[in-house]
Scaffold this motif. Structure first.
Motif, PDB file in Angstrom:
ATOM      1  N   ASP A 101      40.263  -0.851  90.705  1.00 45.21           N
ATOM      2  CA  ASP A 101      41.532  -0.285  90.244  1.00 45.21           C
ATOM      3  C   ASP A 101      41.416   0.315  88.849  1.00 45.21           C
ATOM      4  N   THR A 102      40.483  -0.199  88.051  1.00 40.19           N
ATOM      5  CA  THR A 102      40.418   0.228  86.648  1.00 40.19           C
ATOM      6  C   THR A 102      39.078   0.827  86.240  1.00 40.19           C
ATOM      7  N   GLU A 103      38.036   0.727  87.087  1.00 35.13           N
ATOM      8  CA  GLU A 103      36.700   1.144  86.666  1.00 35.13           C
ATOM      9  C   GLU A 103      35.965   1.920  87.752  1.00 35.13           C
ATOM     10  N   ILE A 104      35.053   2.754  87.305  1.00 36.12           N
ATOM     11  CA  ILE A 104      34.071   3.401  88.175  1.00 36.12           C
ATOM     12  C   ILE A 104      32.733   2.727  87.911  1.00 36.12           C
ATOM     13  N   PRO A 141      35.539   2.983  82.317  1.00 32.96           N
ATOM     14  CA  PRO A 141      36.964   2.812  82.588  1.00 32.96           C
ATOM     15  C   PRO A 141      37.569   4.112  83.118  1.00 32.96           C
ATOM     16  N   ILE A 142      38.507   3.995  84.033  1.00 30.22           N
ATOM     17  CA  ILE A 142      39.158   5.187  84.574  1.00 30.22           C
ATOM     18  C   ILE A 142      40.042   5.831  83.512  1.00 30.22           C
ATOM     19  N   LYS A 143      40.728   4.999  82.722  1.00 30.03           N
ATOM     20  CA  LYS A 143      41.580   5.502  81.648  1.00 30.03           C
ATOM     21  C   LYS A 143      40.935   5.206  80.306  1.00 30.03           C
ATOM     22  N   HIS A 144      40.817   6.240  79.489  1.00 29.43           N
ATOM     23  CA  HIS A 144      40.224   6.064  78.160  1.00 29.43           C
ATOM     24  C   HIS A 144      41.283   5.521  77.213  1.00 29.43           C
ATOM     25  N   THR A 145      40.887   4.550  76.371  1.00 27.01           N
ATOM     26  CA  THR A 145      41.875   3.852  75.537  1.00 27.01           C
ATOM     27  C   THR A 145      41.894   4.321  74.098  1.00 27.01           C
TER      28      THR A 145
END
Length: 396
Positions: free
Chosen positions: A303-306, A379-383
């Motif tokens: 859900d959160t990582e590749i 991570p799919i979304k960069h923070t």
């Protein structure tokens, strides 16, 4: 001079209490003469009861205890406060040498005679004090060393970055003119001339690769490597990179196994940096896998990582070298390393670029000749909240 009776003031159970105390303890009358002392006092100060009981404290041990700070405590401070803790005294005793002590004193009034007795406990903190002073000194020296190392690292990184930038300009010219000559744009070359020009061009390109990798490493270490974040179709990128290295793999008769999950989510990442990481790692897999071997890439997602795994059946890595491969300029000595080009910076740079994205890179191998697996988690979304395009702010 009046003397308090030991039996009256210190009955048997009180004597037992005194001797139970772990630290040296002296009990004195109001005139500062010793009524009794604990066994630990005699042991520590190498004294005898016959030379202690009934003696004025300052006269103990051939006047060893005639210490100005002790006089100040017993004659000035204690009469006013009746108790005092942690009074630091330093003195050089003839029997036991230099000592740092903490004195705790209590003045107690006898309920019937109204006479006073004084309890004086002595805590030897010589070793502890020396350790603390040593730690303070070591910490100061460590702080200075850390600052010096930080400045040295900064200077080194800036020097490498500046040097690499200055070298790239003339080298690009050399490579460009070499290409023009090799393509015979201004006239034909004989075979020997063309071979020499080719050697110049190959060497120039290798040197440019080295300079670029040093520049990247210097930027990362100096904290100047920034990311240009965009929505990145990672599935397309993976197929693009495998397509780029396919011909190179075919030349070595390597079987390429591609296992990329369908409908991988896009990720927020720097396209050029991710492509650089994937291309370098797959190139390494090809470089260190003998002819007829296998290389592969597998990509899955949560859900959160590749999660990307690049593997090969190549020369592998000895267990003792797993951590060393992330040190700059480290190259494992193998028959392949002697015939392949490389700076030893590829893996360290790849690891730092992945971590700059908030991801992780891990290398596994069961040993020499047992292949290698590189696991990347992104991570799919960069923070990161502040992102700027370094290409817009760089003249390199």
């Amino acid at each position: 001079m009046e003397k308090i009776s030991t039996k009256t003031e210190l009955p048997e159970y009180s004597e037992s209490i005194v001797n139970t105390v772990r630290e040296p303890l002296i009990v004195m009358d109001q005139h500062l003469r010793v009524i009794t002392a604990s066994r630990s006092f005699y042991d520590f100060f190498r004294a005898e009861p016959k030379d202690t009981i009934g003696k004025l404290i300052y006269n103990l041990g051939n006047n060893q205890w005639d210490i100005p700070k002790l006089r100040d405590l017993l004659e000035t401070i204690l009469p006013q406060k009746t108790s005092f803790d942690g009074y630091k005294v330093e003195h050089d005793f003839t029997t036991i040498g230099w000592r740092t002590m903490l004195l705790n004193a209590r003045q107690i009034e006898h309920s019937q005679s109204k006479d006073h007795i004084i309890l004086l406990s002595i805590e030897d903190i010589t070793e502890r004090n020396a350790i603390q002073e040593g730690l303070v000194k070591a910490n100061k020296e460590l702080e200075i060393l850390t600052k010096d190392l930080g400045r040295a690292a900064q200077v080194k990184s800036e020097f490498l970055a500046n040097m690499s930038h200055e070298l790239r300009t003339p080298l690009n010219s050399i490579n460009g003119f070499s290409e023009v000559l090799y393509d015979e744009t201004f006239g034909p070359l004989n075979d020997k001339q063309k071979q020499y020009v080719k050697n110049v061009l190959v060497s120039g390109n290798h040197l440019l690769l080295l300079i670029n990798e040093i520049l990247d490493m210097a930027k990362v270490e100096a904290g100047k490597m920034t990311l240009s974040i965009s929505e990145l179709p990672i599935q397309e990128i993976l197929y693009e990179i495998t397509g780029l290295i396919k011909d190179t793999a075919n030349k070595k008769n390597l079987k390429m196994i591609i296992d990329i999950s369908k409908d991988l989510k896009n990720i927020q990442a720097d396209s050029l940096k991710i492509k650089q990481v994937l291309y370098n790692l797959l190139s390494n897999a090809i470089k260190f896998t003998p002819d007829g071997g296998e290389i592969g890439i597998k990509a899955t997602q949560t859900d959160t990582e590749i999660q990307i795994v690049l593997w090969d059946t190549g020369i592998g890595i000895a267990l003792e070298n797993i951590e060393k491969i992330f040190e700059g300029f480290f190259r494992i000595e193998t028959p392949y390393s002697r015939v392949t080009e490389g700076t030893g910076l590829g893996l360290p740079i790849a690891k730092k670029l992945v971590e700059l994205h908030g991801g992780k890179l891990k290398v596994e191998s069961e040993g020499n000749e047992k292949g290698t697996s590189v696991q990347i988690t992104l991570p799919i979304k960069h923070t990161t909240t502040v992102i700027r395009d370094e290409n817009k702010n760089s003249h390199s």
